[in-house]
Design a protein around this motif. Sequence first.
Motif, mmCIF file in Angstrom:
data_model
loop_
_atom_site.group_PDB
_atom_site.id
_atom_site.type_symbol
_atom_site.label_atom_id
_atom_site.label_comp_id
_atom_site.label_asym_id
_atom_site.label_seq_id
_atom_site.Cartn_x
_atom_site.Cartn_y
_atom_site.Cartn_z
ATOM 1 N N THR A 133 0.862 -1.187 0.000
ATOM 2 C CA THR A 133 0.000 0.000 0.000
ATOM 3 C C THR A 133 0.900 1.239 0.000
ATOM 4 N N PHE A 134 0.279 2.398 0.061
ATOM 5 C CA PHE A 134 1.059 3.635 -0.006
ATOM 6 C C PHE A 134 1.512 4.088 1.364
ATOM 7 N N HIS A 137 -7.619 7.037 -10.929
ATOM 8 C CA HIS A 137 -6.234 7.521 -10.995
ATOM 9 C C HIS A 137 -5.449 6.919 -12.147
ATOM 10 N N VAL A 150 -1.297 7.792 -15.458
ATOM 11 C CA VAL A 150 -1.867 7.843 -14.102
ATOM 12 C C VAL A 150 -2.021 9.306 -13.709
ATOM 13 N N TRP A 165 -1.165 12.179 -11.214
ATOM 14 C CA TRP A 165 -0.202 12.518 -10.184
ATOM 15 C C TRP A 165 -0.778 13.562 -9.235
ATOM 16 N N PHE A 166 -0.150 13.731 -8.084
ATOM 17 C CA PHE A 166 -0.594 14.773 -7.156
ATOM 18 C C PHE A 166 -0.458 16.129 -7.837
ATOM 19 N N THR A 193 -9.033 1.797 1.798
ATOM 20 C CA THR A 193 -8.472 3.107 1.490
ATOM 21 C C THR A 193 -8.348 3.921 2.762
ATOM 22 N N VAL A 241 -6.962 10.889 0.242
ATOM 23 C CA VAL A 241 -6.672 11.514 -1.059
ATOM 24 C C VAL A 241 -7.974 12.033 -1.674
ATOM 25 N N PRO A 284 -9.924 13.965 -4.999
ATOM 26 C CA PRO A 284 -11.342 14.028 -4.598
ATOM 27 C C PRO A 284 -11.978 12.669 -4.278
ATOM 28 N N PRO A 299 -8.646 -2.787 8.106
ATOM 29 C CA PRO A 299 -8.165 -3.260 9.425
ATOM 30 C C PRO A 299 -8.096 -2.136 10.454
ATOM 31 N N GLU A 300 -7.954 -0.888 9.940
ATOM 32 C CA GLU A 300 -7.798 0.287 10.824
ATOM 33 C C GLU A 300 -8.942 1.272 10.579
HETATM 34 C C1 BV8 Z 1 -6.727 16.927 -7.735
HETATM 35 C C2 BV8 Z 1 -0.989 8.084 -8.601
HETATM 36 C C3 BV8 Z 1 -7.336 19.106 -8.548
HETATM 37 C C4 BV8 Z 1 -0.857 6.839 -9.326
HETATM 38 C C5 BV8 Z 1 -2.209 8.901 -6.727
HETATM 39 C C6 BV8 Z 1 -8.386 18.855 -1.007
HETATM 40 C C7 BV8 Z 1 -7.889 18.836 0.271
HETATM 41 C C8 BV8 Z 1 -6.562 18.469 0.516
HETATM 42 C C9 BV8 Z 1 -5.710 18.130 -0.549
HETATM 43 C C10 BV8 Z 1 -6.209 18.163 -1.794
HETATM 44 C C11 BV8 Z 1 -7.538 18.505 -2.049
HETATM 45 N N1 BV8 Z 1 -7.751 18.433 -3.386
HETATM 46 C C12 BV8 Z 1 -6.599 18.061 -3.995
HETATM 47 C C13 BV8 Z 1 -5.638 17.880 -3.040
HETATM 48 C C14 BV8 Z 1 -4.258 17.484 -3.282
HETATM 49 C C15 BV8 Z 1 -4.132 15.973 -3.447
HETATM 50 C C16 BV8 Z 1 -4.459 15.240 -2.174
HETATM 51 O O1 BV8 Z 1 -5.550 14.711 -2.019
HETATM 52 N N2 BV8 Z 1 -3.508 15.178 -1.268
HETATM 53 C C17 BV8 Z 1 -3.731 14.422 -0.052
HETATM 54 C C18 BV8 Z 1 -2.538 13.518 0.214
HETATM 55 C C19 BV8 Z 1 -3.998 15.390 1.074
HETATM 56 N N3 BV8 Z 1 -4.992 15.494 -4.505
HETATM 57 C C20 BV8 Z 1 -4.610 15.624 -5.785
HETATM 58 O O2 BV8 Z 1 -3.590 16.202 -6.125
HETATM 59 C C21 BV8 Z 1 -5.537 15.024 -6.826
HETATM 60 N N4 BV8 Z 1 -5.766 15.994 -7.862
HETATM 61 O O3 BV8 Z 1 -7.447 16.998 -6.792
HETATM 62 O O4 BV8 Z 1 -6.773 17.831 -8.812
HETATM 63 C C22 BV8 Z 1 -6.216 19.914 -7.943
HETATM 64 C C23 BV8 Z 1 -5.150 20.249 -8.747
HETATM 65 C C24 BV8 Z 1 -4.116 21.040 -8.197
HETATM 66 C C25 BV8 Z 1 -4.150 21.434 -6.841
HETATM 67 C C26 BV8 Z 1 -5.235 21.050 -6.036
HETATM 68 C C27 BV8 Z 1 -6.269 20.290 -6.589
HETATM 69 C C28 BV8 Z 1 -4.875 13.818 -7.469
HETATM 70 C C29 BV8 Z 1 -4.890 12.664 -6.501
HETATM 71 C C30 BV8 Z 1 -4.318 11.404 -7.181
HETATM 72 C C31 BV8 Z 1 -2.885 11.245 -6.800
HETATM 73 N N5 BV8 Z 1 -2.357 10.008 -7.370
HETATM 74 N N6 BV8 Z 1 -1.637 7.874 -7.309
HETATM 75 C C32 BV8 Z 1 0.091 5.977 -8.584
HETATM 76 O O5 BV8 Z 1 1.319 6.202 -8.664
HETATM 77 O O6 BV8 Z 1 -0.424 5.066 -7.926
HETATM 78 S S1 BV8 Z 1 -2.784 8.797 -5.139
HETATM 79 C C33 BV8 Z 1 -2.381 7.323 -4.411
HETATM 80 O O7 BV8 Z 1 -3.062 7.365 -3.171
HETATM 81 C C34 BV8 Z 1 -2.916 6.090 -5.109
HETATM 82 O O8 BV8 Z 1 -3.677 6.343 -6.268
HETATM 83 C C35 BV8 Z 1 -3.818 5.493 -4.038
HETATM 84 O O9 BV8 Z 1 -4.809 4.754 -4.591
HETATM 85 C C36 BV8 Z 1 -4.282 6.730 -3.383
HETATM 86 C C37 BV8 Z 1 -5.023 6.651 -2.111
HETATM 87 O O10 BV8 Z 1 -4.299 5.837 -1.245
HETATM 88 P P1 BV8 Z 1 -5.035 4.510 -0.729
HETATM 89 O O11 BV8 Z 1 -5.498 3.751 -1.913
HETATM 90 O O12 BV8 Z 1 -6.051 4.894 0.271
HETATM 91 O O13 BV8 Z 1 -3.841 3.723 -0.111
HETATM 92 P P2 BV8 Z 1 -3.195 3.942 1.344
HETATM 93 O O14 BV8 Z 1 -1.903 3.200 1.368
HETATM 94 O O15 BV8 Z 1 -3.230 5.391 1.697
HETATM 95 O O16 BV8 Z 1 -4.223 3.215 2.327
HETATM 96 C C38 BV8 Z 1 -4.382 1.810 2.259
HETATM 97 C C39 BV8 Z 1 -5.492 1.452 3.229
HETATM 98 O O17 BV8 Z 1 -5.731 0.053 3.135
HETATM 99 C C40 BV8 Z 1 -5.142 1.731 4.678
HETATM 100 O O18 BV8 Z 1 -6.234 2.395 5.302
HETATM 101 C C41 BV8 Z 1 -4.934 0.343 5.293
HETATM 102 O O19 BV8 Z 1 -5.374 0.292 6.648
HETATM 103 C C42 BV8 Z 1 -5.842 -0.491 4.431
HETATM 104 N N7 BV8 Z 1 -5.470 -1.907 4.320
HETATM 105 C C43 BV8 Z 1 -4.255 -2.471 4.440
HETATM 106 N N8 BV8 Z 1 -4.362 -3.813 4.243
HETATM 107 C C44 BV8 Z 1 -5.669 -4.074 3.980
HETATM 108 C C45 BV8 Z 1 -6.378 -2.867 4.018
HETATM 109 N N9 BV8 Z 1 -7.705 -2.796 3.807
HETATM 110 C C46 BV8 Z 1 -8.347 -3.948 3.554
HETATM 111 N N10 BV8 Z 1 -7.736 -5.145 3.494
HETATM 112 C C47 BV8 Z 1 -6.406 -5.247 3.698
HETATM 113 N N11 BV8 Z 1 -5.809 -6.460 3.652
#
Ligand code: BV8
Length: 248
Positions: free
Chosen positions: A35-36, A120, A160, A162-163, A190, A194, A196, A216-217
Motif C-alpha cells: 500500500t502507499f 487515478h 496515471v 499525479w498529485f 483506502t 486523497v 477528490p 483493518p484500521e
Molecule cells: C486533484 C498516482 C485538482 C498513481 C495517486 C483537497 C484537500 C486536501 C488536498 C487536496 C484537495 N484536493 C486536492 C488535493 C491534493 C491531493 C491530495 O488529495 N492530497 C492528499 C494527500 C492530502 N490530490 C490531488 O492532487 C488530486 N488531484 O485533486 O486535482 C487539484 C489540482 C491542483 C491542486 C489542487 C487540486 C490527485 C490525486 C491522485 C494522486 N495520485 N496515485 C500511482 O502512482 O499510484 S494517489 C495514491 O493514493 C494512489 O492512487 C492510491 O490509490 C491513493 C489513495 O491511497 P489509498 O489507496 O487509500 O492507499 P493507502 O496506502 O493510503 O491506504 C491503504 C489502506 O488500506 C489503509 O487504510 C490500510 O489500513 C488499508 N489496508 C491495508 N491492508 C488491507 C487494508 N484494507 C483492507 N484489506 C487489507 N488487507
Amino acid sequence: MNDNLASSAADLLARVDRVAVVTGAGVSAESGVPTFRGQDGLWRRYRAETLATPEAFERDPKLVWEWYDWRRGLIAPVEPNPGHQVLAVWQDLFAGFSLITQNVDGLHAKAGSRDVVELHGNIWKLRCTREGTVSEVRESPLPQLPPVCPSCGAFLRPHVVWFGESLDPAVLERAFRLSESCQAMLVIGTSSVVQPAASLPFAAARAGAKIVEINPEPTPLTPHTDVFLAGRSGEILPALDRLLRETR
Ligand code: BV8
C-alpha cells in the motif's frame, strides 16, 4: 471481524439493488502489492513528492520511470485475491453495481470486474507527452527508461493521475453520479485521505446511501459510516458473500 456487524452489513446489502464500491490500495494488499501509507508502504521508502508529481517527471523522468517500472514488475506476476474475486462476482448479483477504484494495478479487471471506473488511471497504460495518445504496454521491465513514443519520439509517461493533476473530468463526473445514485456504498482498503476520491462516500451519504467501510484500521471516514468492519478485505468480502447468499 464482529459477526453481528457482518450480519448487519449483509442484511443492509440484501435490501438494496444499487451498490457502489470504492476501493484503495488495501484491496490489493493481500495480493502482495504494497500500500502507499502502510508500515511497508510505497511512500515510506520513497518520497511521494519526488515521484508521483508532474514536477518530478519534468525534473527527472528516468527516476520517476525507475519507480513505476519497479512497481509494474512487482504487480505483473500477482494474482487477484478473494476480495477482488467477490467484487467481480457481485457485479451480477445486484441489479445495479459499480466499482470505482483509486488503484492503478488493474487487478479488478484481472479478477473479471467489468467497466471499472479507474479514478487515478492505470499503470499498464502509457501516454505520449506530446500527442496525448494512450497505449497499453504490458512489457516488464520496459526495454528503455524513459520509454519514447514510437511515432513522434517524445517521452511516454505513465497514464496515471499525479498529485497536483486533475482527474479526467468525465471519469470524476461518472464517479460522483454513481455515488449519488447508489443505495449502499462499500468503501474498501483506502485511508480516505486523497481527494477528490475521499469525497465520494460523503456524496453518497448525502444522497441517502448507507456506508459500509472495510479496513483493518479506522480512517477519517469511519465516524461517518453506518457499519465499520475491521479486518482484511480478502477475508471479510468472502464472509459477507456467504452471509448475503443465505439472506438473498
Ligand atoms: C486533484 C498516482 C485538482 C498513481 C495517486 C483537497 C484537500 C486536501 C488536498 C487536496 C484537495 N484536493 C486536492 C488535493 C491534493 C491531493 C491530495 O488529495 N492530497 C492528499 C494527500 C492530502 N490530490 C490531488 O492532487 C488530486 N488531484 O485533486 O486535482 C487539484 C489540482 C491542483 C491542486 C489542487 C487540486 C490527485 C490525486 C491522485 C494522486 N495520485 N496515485 C500511482 O502512482 O499510484 S494517489 C495514491 O493514493 C494512489 O492512487 C492510491 O490509490 C491513493 C489513495 O491511497 P489509498 O489507496 O487509500 O492507499 P493507502 O496506502 O493510503 O491506504 C491503504 C489502506 O488500506 C489503509 O487504510 C490500510 O489500513 C488499508 N489496508 C491495508 N491492508 C488491507 C487494508 N484494507 C483492507 N484489506 C487489507 N488487507
